[in-house]
Design an enzyme around this catalytic site. Structure first.
Site, PDB file in Angstrom:
ATOM      1  N   MET A 404      -2.317  -4.622   1.573  1.00 41.55           N
ATOM      2  CA  MET A 404      -0.898  -4.485   1.252  1.00 41.55           C
ATOM      3  C   MET A 404      -0.073  -4.330   2.522  1.00 41.55           C
ATOM      4  SD  MET A 404      -0.763  -1.836  -1.929  1.00 41.55           S
ATOM      5  CE  MET A 404      -1.693  -2.067  -3.441  1.00 41.55           C
ATOM      6  N   ASP A 405       1.078  -4.969   2.510  1.00 39.07           N
ATOM      7  CA  ASP A 405       2.064  -4.686   3.538  1.00 39.07           C
ATOM      8  C   ASP A 405       2.648  -3.293   3.256  1.00 39.07           C
ATOM      9  OD1 ASP A 405       3.802  -5.115   5.677  1.00 39.07           O
ATOM     10  OD2 ASP A 405       5.367  -5.835   4.332  1.00 39.07           O
ATOM     11  N   LYS A 406       3.178  -2.637   4.269  1.00 39.40           N
ATOM     12  CA  LYS A 406       3.756  -1.307   4.048  1.00 39.40           C
ATOM     13  C   LYS A 406       5.206  -1.390   3.579  1.00 39.40           C
ATOM     14  CE  LYS A 406       5.389   1.273   7.413  1.00 39.40           C
ATOM     15  NZ  LYS A 406       6.749   1.705   6.956  1.00 39.40           N
ATOM     16  N   VAL A 605      -0.921  -8.455  -0.821  1.00 40.36           N
ATOM     17  CA  VAL A 605       0.358  -8.169  -1.476  1.00 40.36           C
ATOM     18  C   VAL A 605       1.407  -7.973  -0.395  1.00 40.36           C
ATOM     19  CG1 VAL A 605       1.565  -6.709  -3.135  1.00 40.36           C
ATOM     20  CG2 VAL A 605      -0.917  -6.998  -3.311  1.00 40.36           C
TER      21      VAL A 605
END
Length: 716
Positions: A404-406, A605
């Site tokens: 996941m990206d932050k 994501v």
């Protein structure tokens, strides 16, 4: 085009003309697509190839109900009427037959009964057969000419064979039930087609516009040009995508995003076709034509997604190609082996061979997967999850790791006040009031965060006077005749020199260590407090990460270009297993490659744009908050239209439910056929029983698959 068997025939005839790899089929919309440019001569060759299959084709025109489409609708109505007539005639013939010969004689499986039923019964049976095979016989003749047996030819052979041995009731029953199976297949595809079309029906057909003369009038949405002013009354549906230019309201975006809480819109906000206006009237300027609204593109992509076949669907097609000829060979063996080697009755084993031919029809098996896939795609679209093909609908069920990206994924993606630290005996609300007064007219993201925090806490903000911005340092203003200021820690040293106390330095160090930004607030030459601002974690993020672990996701990794301190702080708060910070796009790709090597199938994501390289390298690219991003909708394998992380575990559950339904359908279809194959080899099966079971199986797999349209509509 109503069934997979017709798709196989088209592939055999059209494939050599254009190249099999260039062909794709959308069974739901009855559409065949040919990749690459084609000229008029090529079109003629394609049309001729289609005609050789006994079908007709015309160029596809989006949204146009052509003469060919209308003729196809008439054909389906006639086919349905003939199927009903066939069923009525079978019942009539059966009643006459039973009255003359008795129920036991009609249903008895021995071939020793009378050679022919009464004349009126024979007439009813004959008319029933003719009605049932009206659209089957031409296809069977074509299959025989091509020496490529299909299920149409199998049924004609079975019916003719039954008539040849005096089985009038069973011949009529087989013909009727096969026609019924075809009608059910067309009905199931029609229902799936209507389910997809219903997505588009949520947008109104007309829009109230205001022309250049200021006159209001209602016009069809298809005639509304981009840049037209549209008026949406309270409670009305928004007809087109646009930008609000007047009015304030709360808009229910559930039809597009699945979000149950209305979104407040005001001047400058973007709204979407098909969403529902609340209690305030709004005016908007259209930004897209009706054919290219976000809703229209979603519907179009759901339709196109069906042609991107899932692995299970491809397996079923390969299996059906092998299954039918194998069963035909087995039927020939059943006819020849017992009489030749065991002294069995030729007539009795010919009958059992006909039963096997009926069992060879793969109707329920072939229809089991595409109906379930389309239902799953439509159900996901209703939840605001746009899946770009059957292959991507199955993938979430098998992923073992998620990256996941932050920013914007695990966090809100915008600054938010995390902590208020008053100093010198001041109160939190007093600190916030001073900061908000100074920032009242600023458009800086941090200023918006401070003002939002003041609004949430009910602070009455009175803008400061004589406000002066100090670029890169802070802002100075006057409140009630006293100078006040808001600035960075660097401005603090410039303002106060060495006068800052140790307690303030400790707080600033702690805030920086947590990956947050410290904003110092003061009056004259004293500091009244510090405001910690940062990209706040989504409130539901920790719960969602826990749900993903519970669903069996072995590793959840954060990949971000942000600094180490804020990344690790968010990682601790959300419970992700691993964090990689300060990554460039190519480094994110390398991290994904390591995850793929370790776990196999990995989902990425992100926002669908900045993370595009990593999403492309992963097994499944998922874009969040895609409703406002064309690029996200176009580039991701799956687009979560709403900015809601809870759709992620829902997607995995939905994917697993879809796979479970497909497996149930395949298992049930094959189980029925195995049972009747066993009964046939034991000499205990009947023609009418076999075809009735196959039709029943077709109906059950269709109904089971369509459950996915409305499954689990409440996101848990």
């Amino acid at each position: 085009m109503d069934c997979g068997d017709e798709v196989a025939v088209l592939k055999r005839e059209v494939g050599p003309v254009v190249g099999l790899e260039k062909l794709s089929f959308d069974l739901i919309n009855g559409r065949m697509s040919v990749a690459g440019a084609t000229d008029a001569l090529h079109h003629i060759e394609i049309l001729k190839a289609v005609e050789r299959t006994g079908m007709r084709a015309e160029l596809w025109k989006e949204g146009v109900n052509s003469a060919g489409a209308q003729a196809e609708q008439r054909r389906r109505r006639i086919q349905a009427a003939l199927t009903i007539a066939s069923g009525v005639l079978v019942v009539a013939g059966f009643a006459i037959h039973v009255r003359a010969s008795g129920l036991a004689a009609v249903l008895h499986e021995s071939l020793a009964r009378e050679a022919h039923p009464p004349f009126l019964a024979m007439l009813a049976y004959s008319l029933a057969i003719l009605s049932a095979v009206r659209y089957v016989a031409p296809k069977a003749v074509l299959a025989a000419r091509r020496l490529r047996p299909d299920m149409n030819l199998l049924m004609i052979v079975a019916v003719a064979g039954a008539l040849g041995i005096g089985q009038w009731f069973e011949a009529a029953t087989v013909a009727f039930f096969f026609a019924l199976a075809l009608a059910l297949e067309a009905w199931s595809l029609g229902r799936a087609r209507r389910a997809v079309a219903a997505l588009m029906d949520i947008a109104p057909d007309s829009a109230r516009i205001r022309d250049a003369a200021g006159v209001e009038k209602d016009v069809p949405v298809a005639e509304v040009a981009v840049g037209t002013q549209v008026i949406v009354p309270p409670g009305g549906k928004i007809p087109l995508d646009g930008r609000v230019v007047a009015g304030t309201s709360a808009v229910d975006q559930a039809p597009i995003t699945g979000e149950s809480v209305p979104v407040t819109v005001e001047q400058g906000a973007t709204v979407f076709a098909g969403t529902i206006n609340g209690m305030g009237a709004i005016e908007l300027i259209t930004t897209r034509p009706a054919s290219d609204t976000t809703l229209a593109r979603i519907v179009r992509m759901v339709g196109e997604a069906q042609s991107k076949r899932a692995p299970t669907e491809q397996w079923v097609e390969r299996f059906a190609r092998i299954y039918t000829p194998v069963v035909m060979v087995l039927a020939l063996a059943v006819f020849l082996v017992p009489p030749l080697l065991l002294g069995g009755s030729w007539a009795a084993w010919f009958y059992q061979a006909l039963v096997l031919l009926v069992i060879a029809c793969p109707c329920a098996l072939v229809i089991s997967t595409p109906v379930s896939i389309v239902a799953g795609l439509t159900g996901a679209a209703r939840q605001g999850v746009l899946v770009k093909g059957g292959v991507h609908l199955e993938t979430p069920a098998r992923i073992t790791a998620i990256a996941m990206d932050k920013t914007g994924t695990l966090t809100l993606g915008r600054p938010k006040v995390i902590e208020l630290i008053p100093l010198g005996g001041r109160h939190e609300l007093e600190l916030l009031a001073v900061a908000a007064a100074i920032e009242a007219r600023s458009e800086h993201p941090i200023a918006r965060a401070i003002l939002d925090a003041a609004a949430e806490r009910g602070v009455d903000v009175v803008p400061a006077k004589s406000v002066t911005a100090l670029p890169g340092k802070g802002i100075v203003g006057v409140i009630d005749g006293r100078e006040a200021w808001v600035g960075s820690p660097g401005y603090l040293g410039e303002r106060l020199g060495n006068a800052a106390d140790d307690a303030l330095a400790v707080q600033l160090h702690r805030i920086a260590g947590a990956g947050l930004t410290g904003i110092v607030v003061g009056e004259a030459e004293s500091v009244i407090g510090v405001i910690a601002v940062g990209d706040a974690m989504r409130p539901e993020a920790r719960q969602i990460v826990a749900q993903l672990h519970k669903l069996g996701i072995a590793q959840i990794v954060m990949l971000t270009g942000d600094g180490r301190a804020p990344a690790e702080a968010i990682a601790r708060d959300t419970g992700v297993d691993e964090v990689h910070s300060e990554l460039l796009p190519e480094q994110k790709v390398q991290a994904i490659e390591r995850l793929v090597a370790q776990h196999g199938l990995v989902a990425m994501v992100g926002d669908g744009v900045n993370d595009a390289p990593a999403m492309a390298r992963s097994g499944l690219g998922i874009a969040m908050g895609a409703i406002g991003s064309d690029a996200a909708i176009e580039t991701a394998d799956i687009a979560l239209m709403q900015d809601d992380l809870s759709r992620l575990p829902w997607l995995i559950r939905h994917s697993r439910a879809t796979l479970a339904v497909i497996r149930q359908n395949i298992g049930f279809s094959l189980g029925i056929k195995l049972v009747f194959a066993g009964l046939t080899l034991l000499g205990m099966a009947s023609l009418w029983g076999a075809i009735a079971a196959d039709v029943g199986a077709s109906l059950l797999v269709v109904l089971n698959g369509m459950r996915l349209v409305g499954r689990d509509q409440r996101v848990r």
